[in-house]
Design a protein around this motif. Structure first.
Motif, PDB file in Angstrom:
ATOM      1  N   CYS A 278      13.416 -87.501 -33.551  1.00  0.00           N
ATOM      2  CA  CYS A 278      14.798 -87.331 -33.060  1.00  0.00           C
ATOM      3  C   CYS A 278      15.467 -88.291 -33.290  1.00  0.00           C
ATOM      4  CB  CYS A 278      14.645 -87.517 -31.766  1.00  0.00           C
ATOM      5  SG  CYS A 278      16.182 -87.119 -30.357  1.00  0.00           S
TER       6      CYS A 278
ATOM      7  N   ASP B 115      18.168 -89.938 -32.163  1.00  0.00           N
ATOM      8  CA  ASP B 115      18.896 -90.562 -31.022  1.00  0.00           C
ATOM      9  C   ASP B 115      18.976 -92.026 -31.144  1.00  0.00           C
ATOM     10  OD1 ASP B 115      16.662 -91.156 -30.095  1.00  0.00           O
ATOM     11  OD2 ASP B 115      16.686 -90.262 -28.417  1.00  0.00           O
TER      12      ASP B 115
ATOM     13  N   CYS C  94      15.891 -84.443 -28.325  1.00  0.00           N
ATOM     14  CA  CYS C  94      15.743 -84.493 -27.035  1.00  0.00           C
ATOM     15  C   CYS C  94      17.118 -83.904 -26.358  1.00  0.00           C
ATOM     16  CB  CYS C  94      15.497 -85.842 -26.436  1.00  0.00           C
ATOM     17  SG  CYS C  94      16.743 -87.256 -26.632  1.00  0.00           S
TER      18      CYS C  94
HETATM   19 ZN   LIG Z   1      15.869 -88.091 -28.487  1.00  0.00          ZN
END
Ligand SMILES: [Zn+2]
Length: 201
Positions: free
Chosen positions: A82, A84, A123
């Motif tokens: 991910c 992020d 996510c």
């Molecule tokens: Zn994430």
């Protein structure tokens, strides 16, 4: 046969191949590893490092040290992590499905060229901040955005993916997914009749 890895032994190996959650969320990292691993027979996804998972992790770690891919013959776990920036503590980091990776391998061999993963797992919070669809397959580990080297028509002909998103400007496919394998297939897309859509860019 080498011994079963202890948590103290397995953690640095998981960290080295991209599971930056291995210390704080060991079982989730182990499950993520088991979910995607595709360098041998499928592993049971139970979060437990038994003999088979130990052998698999040793192999991935050894390949990493040699500069080889860690998840499948041509793809590495870290490519699907991910994006992020590890800002969300609930993020599982890497949970791509083995079946999706197998299709990417098949796709790679059909176009006979490397496939760069632009975005893999997301996510829910990261999906929201990048403006992803509410039920985005990226959240289920069944999707990847890739550099599109094949047109929509070619990709449909390959019959590998259940969802294909393409750019309206050049008809190149930039999103491929295996929604039929993830249990969240609202459009009933399948490789023989994939769900398709376009991005207006
Ligand atoms: Zn994430």
């Amino acid at each position: 046969m080498a011994a079963v890895l202890t948590r103290a032994q397995a953690t640095p190996m998981l960290l080295a191949i991209g599971f930056d959650n291995a210390k704080r969320d060991y079982i989730t990292a182990v499950r993520g590893f088991q979910t995607g691993w595709n360098l041998g027979q499928a592993l049971k996804v139970d979060g437990v490092v038994g003999q088979k998972t130990s052998d698999a992790l040793r192999l991935s770690f050894a390949r990493k040290r040699k500069g080889q891919s860690t998840m499948s013959p041509h793809f590495s776990f870290i490519e699907f992590r991910c994006n992020d920036g590890a800002r969300f503590p609930e993020c599982k980091r890497i949970w791509v499905l083995r079946d999706h990776v197998r299709r990417l391998e098949a796709y790679r061999s059909k176009i006979d060229a490397p496939v760069r993963i632009v975005s893999g797992c997301r996510c829910p919070r990261h999906n929201a901040e990048v403006g992803g669809a509410k039920s985005s397959q990226h959240m289920y580990g069944t999707a990847s955005d890739i550099e599109g080297l094949a047109s929509l028509r070619e990709k449909q002909g390959f019959a590998l993916f259940a969802g294909l998103g393409f750019r309206s400007s050049n008809k190149r496919v930039v999103h491929v997914d295996s929604r039929d394998k993830g249990g969240h297939n609202l459009t009933s897309g399948k490789p023989a009749a994939p769900t398709t859509w376009e991005y207006a860019t």
